[in-house]
Design an enzyme around this catalytic site. Structure first.
Site, PDB file in Angstrom:
ATOM      1  N   ASP A 195      10.281  -6.140   3.102  1.00 22.90           N
ATOM      2  CA  ASP A 195       9.947  -5.459   4.502  1.00 22.90           C
ATOM      3  C   ASP A 195       9.333  -3.878   4.269  1.00 22.90           C
ATOM      4  OD1 ASP A 195       9.703  -4.863   7.109  1.00 22.90           O
ATOM      5  OD2 ASP A 195      11.846  -4.632   7.412  1.00 22.90           O
ATOM      6  N   ASN A 253      21.297  -0.099   9.068  1.00 20.13           N
ATOM      7  CA  ASN A 253      21.962  -1.268   9.813  1.00 20.13           C
ATOM      8  C   ASN A 253      21.937  -2.402   8.915  1.00 20.13           C
ATOM      9  OD1 ASN A 253      22.009  -2.635  12.239  1.00 20.13           O
ATOM     10  ND2 ASN A 253      20.273  -3.768  11.469  1.00 20.13           N
ATOM     11  N   HIS A 254      21.272  -2.385   7.754  1.00 18.50           N
ATOM     12  CA  HIS A 254      21.258  -3.664   6.960  1.00 18.50           C
ATOM     13  C   HIS A 254      21.008  -3.142   5.567  1.00 18.50           C
ATOM     14  CE1 HIS A 254      17.397  -3.005   8.996  1.00 18.50           C
ATOM     15  NE2 HIS A 254      16.905  -2.993   7.798  1.00 18.50           N
ATOM     16  N   ASP A 267      16.656   4.205  11.419  1.00 21.80           N
ATOM     17  CA  ASP A 267      16.347   3.031  12.045  1.00 21.80           C
ATOM     18  C   ASP A 267      17.243   2.182  12.619  1.00 21.80           C
ATOM     19  OD1 ASP A 267      14.026   1.103  11.067  1.00 21.80           O
ATOM     20  OD2 ASP A 267      15.790  -0.054  10.262  1.00 21.80           O
ATOM     21  N   GLU A 292      15.454   5.817  16.076  1.00 27.88           N
ATOM     22  CA  GLU A 292      14.627   4.696  16.576  1.00 27.88           C
ATOM     23  C   GLU A 292      15.325   4.003  17.728  1.00 27.88           C
ATOM     24  OE1 GLU A 292      12.115   0.703  15.240  1.00 27.88           O
ATOM     25  OE2 GLU A 292      14.127   1.264  14.291  1.00 27.88           O
TER      26      GLU A 292
HETATM   27  C1  NOJ Z   1      12.342  -0.772  12.312  1.00 27.46           C
HETATM   28  C2  NOJ Z   1      11.383  -0.162  11.118  1.00 27.46           C
HETATM   29  O1  NOJ Z   1      10.594   0.588  12.172  1.00 27.46           O
HETATM   30  C3  NOJ Z   1      10.728  -1.623  10.926  1.00 27.46           C
HETATM   31  O2  NOJ Z   1       9.320  -1.326  10.188  1.00 27.46           O
HETATM   32  C4  NOJ Z   1      11.596  -2.357  10.038  1.00 27.46           C
HETATM   33  O3  NOJ Z   1      11.032  -3.755   9.880  1.00 27.46           O
HETATM   34  C5  NOJ Z   1      12.824  -2.702  11.025  1.00 27.46           C
HETATM   35  N1  NOJ Z   1      13.341  -1.311  11.421  1.00 27.46           N
HETATM   36  C6  NOJ Z   1      14.079  -3.060   9.930  1.00 27.46           C
HETATM   37  O4  NOJ Z   1      14.394  -2.044   9.167  1.00 27.46           O
END
Ligand code: NOJ
Length: 557
Positions: free
Chosen positions: A65, A107-108, A205, A248
């Site tokens: 990711d 968060n993860h 995040d 965010e």
């Molecule tokens: C938000 C981030 O902006 C995004 O790019 C990411 O895939 C998710 N959170 C998971 O971390």
């Protein structure tokens, strides 16, 4: 206006620039951007007027990711460099007047994180409770996934222990259990570590999900999950007094207020204005300033120490999730009518200039808006030269292409063979032959020169970041007229979202005799008549920033 305040709450009129190290500049020629390369480009950012650099995740990661799947919170991805390189970068940036913040992804973790590898070994493993598990079969949660089409549940069955773990994002990103105090201690330690390297804070995040886990797991010590955010902020401030949390939180305004900590302003220092961003695209699509003006009127006034972060683009999909279905379809029709331009049924894969058919008048008008809107502007790398996207790239990677430095091979990003690049360079009309830094830096009429000018002017007008603002009444639906005032300093900004020239009648009311309006982005200005009246001409897609000057005003223009 007290100019000395601006160095205290520095984030209130910062110019923030976001980049991913791996796509910015490759110094060692392996096809992947690196910290050393970024350090070599710090002067470029300084020249543009950037004062805060936001680094997307640079930690060790399986990279499923784009680095938001962290496998070690205390390291640097070896492809990008070392911890030493990071410290050198932060020092160099600081020397050039640039603070550095970084993504805090807590968060993860990645499923390759040692905590998760341990946790899934057995139900009584000491790390088991670092994550969120359930023993009973979960209900249908397909409506709750963040990436529709990529996942169909927020729970994944773990073969070994026969239970399911929670993952709001991809199944390879198990959610941490922040209701566990040991996990919260680990998160604080991670923050403390990076602050010690000289970072000035974090882009946090997925904040709402963090708090949701607390709420759902009934953390004994946090009846109100916002208490946790308050404690994180206190910790941050104890370690580094002037550090920030830029969160965010893509939620409606009334919910966002809570994440600032309401009137106390003791939770997130800054939040992205997702509502305003989406309203801006609706306004652009309609060529009607109404939706944006309405969002600005609805935008809550927050504690003076906190701040809204404005943006036109970020590294994810250009989300339109807070618009109604009809409104979203209007924006799709205007800016991304083809299915391959859309993503997740709620957003666009495109960057701004291609959406505006490369029309320089409209592109400039939008960036003038970005810098003049009350708040702090955040640029995503490449916006300053008008880079386009790669629609053939999978999903959100469309806007994560290498920075275009020159018209040379690989856009001057890397000397590696093109097949080894971290991602292909954009081709076609927005490719490096037509859009690159080297050409634009030498051209006083380029977008780069224009954005540099905007950044400079924004910094010279702290009333934009600090002031109270009002939407000025005037008769043209396609025009946004707003005014930011901080004590005796006041700037009026006018933007014409339509193609035809208009004359905007202004009534500034409180302005006394002898006052004038001075243009800040061009030569000129105008007299103000009785009651602060003026007629201001705007070209099609034109814009003006006008400073109210009083007799005896000693501010430099
Ligand atoms: C938000 C981030 O902006 C995004 O790019 C990411 O895939 C998710 N959170 C998971 O971390």
């Amino acid at each position: 206006m007290r100019i000395t305040d601006t160095s205290d709450l520095w984030w209130k009129n910062a110019v923030v620039y976001c980049l991913d190290v791996e796509t910015f500049f490759d110094a060692d020629g392996d096809g992947v951007g690196d910290l050393q390369g970024l350090a070599e480009r710090i002067d470029y950012l300084a020249e543009m007027g950037v004062t805060c650099l936001w680094l997307m995740p640079f930690y060790p990661t399986p990279d499923r990711d784009d680095g938001y799947d962290v496998s070690d919170h205390y390291g640097v991805d070896r492809r990008l460099g070392s911890l030493g390189d990071l410290v050198e970068l932060v020092r160099t940036a600081r020397d050039r007047g640039i603070r550095v913040i970084a993504d805090l992804v807590v968060n993860h973790t990645s499923d390759q994180h040692p905590w998760f590898k341990e946790a899934r070994k057995s139900t009584d493993n000491p790390f088991r409770d670092f994550y969120v598990w359930r023993a009973d079969e979960p209900p249908d949660t397909s409506g709750q996934v963040v990436f529709p089409g990529q996942e169909d549940s927020i729970w994944e069955h773990d073969e070994r222990t026969g239970e399911w773990y929670l993952h709001r994002f991809y199944k390879h990103q198990p959610d941490l259990n922040v209701a566990n105090p040991v996990v919260r201690d680990e998160i604080a330690k991670v923050m403390g570590f990076w602050l010690q390297t000289g970072l000035s804070g974090f882009r946090v995040d997925a904040v709402p999900f963090l708090l949701e886990t607390l709420l759902e797991r009934n953390a004994d010590d946090f009846a109100d999950p916002h208490g946790y955010l308050r404690s994180l902020r206190r910790f941050l401030q104890r370690r580094t007094g002037d550090a920030v949390l830029l969160g965010e939180v893509n939620l409606p305004y009334d919910k966002q207020v809570d994440y600032f900590g309401g009137e106390d302003g003791d939770e997130l220092t800054m939040q992205f204005d997702f509502v305003g961003m989406q309203a801006m695209y609706l306004s652009l699509a309609r060529q009607d300033a109404g939706p944006l003006a309405d969002a600005l009127r609805r935008r809550p006034v927050v504690s003076p120490d906190t701040q809204w972060a404005n943006f036109v683009r970020n590294h994810d999909e250009l989300t339109l999730d807070q618009l109604s279905e009809e409104e979203r379809q209007e924006v799709f029709a205007a800016f991304g009518p083809e299915e391959r331009m859309q993503i997740y049924g709620r957003g666009l894969k495109r960057r701004l200039p291609p959406m505006l058919d490369g029309d320089p008048r409209r592109v400039r008008m939008v960036y003038s808006l970005l810098f003049s809107l009350p708040g702090t502007p955040v640029l995503y790398y490449g916006e300053e030269i008008g880079m386009g996207e790669d629609l053939d790239a999978p999903g959100r990677h469309a806007v994560r292409t290498p920075m275009q430095w020159t018209a040379e091979e690989n856009a001057g990003f890397s000397t590696a063979p093109a097949r080894r690049l971290v991602s292909p360079v954009v081709t076609g009309g927005f490719g490096p032959q037509h859009v690159n830094v080297a050409d634009q830096k030498r051209d006083p009429d380029s977008l780069w020169s224009f954005i540099t000018r905007l950044a400079q002017r924004y910094r010279q007008c702290p009333e934009l970041g600090w002031g109270a603002y009002e939407i000025l009444e005037q008769p043209h639906a396609q025009v946004l007229a707003h005014r930011c005032t901080w004590d005796d300093a006041s700037v009026v900004a006018l933007h014409n979202l339509g193609p035809d020239p208009v004359t905007v009648p202004l009534r500034l009311g409180d302005v006394g005799p002898g006052c004038t309006l001075a243009d800040l982005l061009q030569e000129g200005g105008c007299e103000l008549a009785e009651g602060g009246a003026a007629e201001v001409l705007l070209d099609g897609y034109g814009f003006r920033w006008l400073r109210v000057r009083r007799p005896g005003d000693r501010r430099l223009l």
